[in-house]
Write a protein that holds these residues in place. Sequence first.
Motif: not given
Length: 71
Positions: A13-27
């Motif tokens: 997660l720390q190096d994958d910006e798209a994954l980070k955005q998906s996680v931050l958008a998770a409810s």
Amino acid sequence: MALDQLKGFLLRLQDDEALKQSVLAASTADDVAKIAGGLGYSFSGDELLRFSGNRVGRVTVSKQETPGEYN
């Protein structure tokens, strides 16, 4: 072991910006666990919540309080 899976996911997660955005958008934590499951990591939302306050690499897990949430 779920803890190893969780730590591996957080390192990714720390190096994958798209994954980070998906996680931050998770409810919910369960939603994050489903995202991780789709990438081959196996841990539950409950395990993620119990890991709150811990840090792996540059990622710190923290529980977000949702307005309107009932306790």
